[in-house]
Design a protein around this motif. Structure first.
Motif, PDB file in Angstrom:
ATOM      1  N   LEU A  77       0.828  -1.208   0.000  1.00 37.75           N
ATOM      2  CA  LEU A  77       0.000   0.000   0.000  1.00 37.75           C
ATOM      3  C   LEU A  77       0.867   1.265   0.000  1.00 37.75           C
ATOM      4  N   ILE A  78       1.923   1.242   0.800  1.00 40.23           N
ATOM      5  CA  ILE A  78       2.841   2.392   0.817  1.00 40.23           C
ATOM      6  C   ILE A  78       3.491   2.568  -0.551  1.00 40.23           C
ATOM      7  N   ALA A  79       3.932   1.457  -1.147  1.00 43.29           N
ATOM      8  CA  ALA A  79       4.577   1.523  -2.456  1.00 43.29           C
ATOM      9  C   ALA A  79       3.617   2.047  -3.519  1.00 43.29           C
ATOM     10  N   LEU A  80       2.388   1.569  -3.515  1.00 44.30           N
ATOM     11  CA  LEU A  80       1.410   2.029  -4.503  1.00 44.30           C
ATOM     12  C   LEU A  80       1.087   3.512  -4.325  1.00 44.30           C
ATOM     13  N   ALA A  81       1.039   3.968  -3.080  1.00 45.64           N
ATOM     14  CA  ALA A  81       0.799   5.392  -2.835  1.00 45.64           C
ATOM     15  C   ALA A  81       1.937   6.240  -3.393  1.00 45.64           C
ATOM     16  N   ILE A  82       3.179   5.785  -3.175  1.00 46.05           N
ATOM     17  CA  ILE A  82       4.342   6.516  -3.706  1.00 46.05           C
ATOM     18  C   ILE A  82       4.311   6.536  -5.229  1.00 46.05           C
ATOM     19  N   LEU A  83       3.997   5.396  -5.843  1.00 44.08           N
ATOM     20  CA  LEU A  83       3.932   5.324  -7.306  1.00 44.08           C
ATOM     21  C   LEU A  83       2.849   6.240  -7.856  1.00 44.08           C
TER      22      LEU A  83
END
Length: 226
Positions: free
Chosen positions: A206-212
């Motif tokens: 979820l953190i990675a998708l938010a950053i992307l």
């Protein structure tokens, strides 16, 4: 003694594998990927820091720095045309990106430490590259220093921030699957500490998708498509 030798051989094997993957990725990116900013086509996204960051989280700072140096030297000896300045730039940029995560995660293996280390690496790498561009880009690109300074905020700052953020996000996505694969191949111990479990993996995603998502929006804005 036998166990120590086995662990050393295992670490060397993983380092060699990471060097090969990192070099393959940076070579592919150099010849295939389009620039992030068409207006600054010489600035290209380089995904090798993903592999270097994963190596840093898995193995610690010293093996990760060794992988960084080897990969950068291979790049310099093959297709790179930036000479020793480009070599030093690659080592400094990648080292600045991976070291905060390596040090923090080595101290305490939690998701918070991993994310904090990666984001700290983005900021440190961006700052180092701004200094680099001010002092050395005029030398190896033959540009007036004033022209380089004028590009710091509109070009170099967002490029390095976005590149670092993309690499941090992809690192979070690939870390668990790669760790699992290395364990299955018996190249890593059976347990890595606290940063494990389905809940942690979901939070990482979820953190990675938010950053992307943020990177995608910023890129669209900067390229005039949003």
């Amino acid at each position: 003694m036998a166990k120590t030798q086995k662990n050393s051989a295992r670490t060397l094997t993983v380092c060699a594998m990471f060097c090969a993957i990192a070099f393959a990725l940076t070579t592919l990116a150099h010849f295939v990927l389009p620039p992030l900013f068409p207006a600054a086509a010489w600035l290209k996204y380089d995904p090798k820091d993903v592999i270097l960051a994963i190596g840093a989280l898995l193995l610690g700072p010293l093996p990760a720095l060794a992988i960084t140096v080897v990969t950068s030297v291979l790049e310099t000896l093959t297709y790179s045309d930036t000479g020793w300045i480009g070599l030093v730039m690659n080592i400094v940029a990648s080292g600045a990106f991976i070291l905060p995560g390596a040090l923090l995660y080595y101290k305490r293996r939690t998701l918070t430490m991993a994310v904090t280390g990666l984001l700290s690496g983005v900021l440190l790498m961006t700052g180092m590259m701004l200094l680099w561009n001010v002092f050395l880009t005029p030398i190896y690109m033959g540009m007036p220093r004033e022209a380089v300074v004028d590009m710091l905020v509109p070009v170099f700052l967002p490029f390095n921030m976005i590149k670092g953020a993309l690499n941090a996000a992809i690192t979070l996505i690939l870390y668990k699957p790669l760790t699992k694969a290395l364990r299955s191949a018996k190249l890593m111990p059976a347990s890595e500490g606290n940063a494990s479990g389905k809940g942690t993996t979901l939070r990482m995603m979820l953190i990675a998708l938010a950053i992307l998502a943020v990177c995608a929006v910023v890129l669209l804005i900067l390229n005039g498509k949003l």
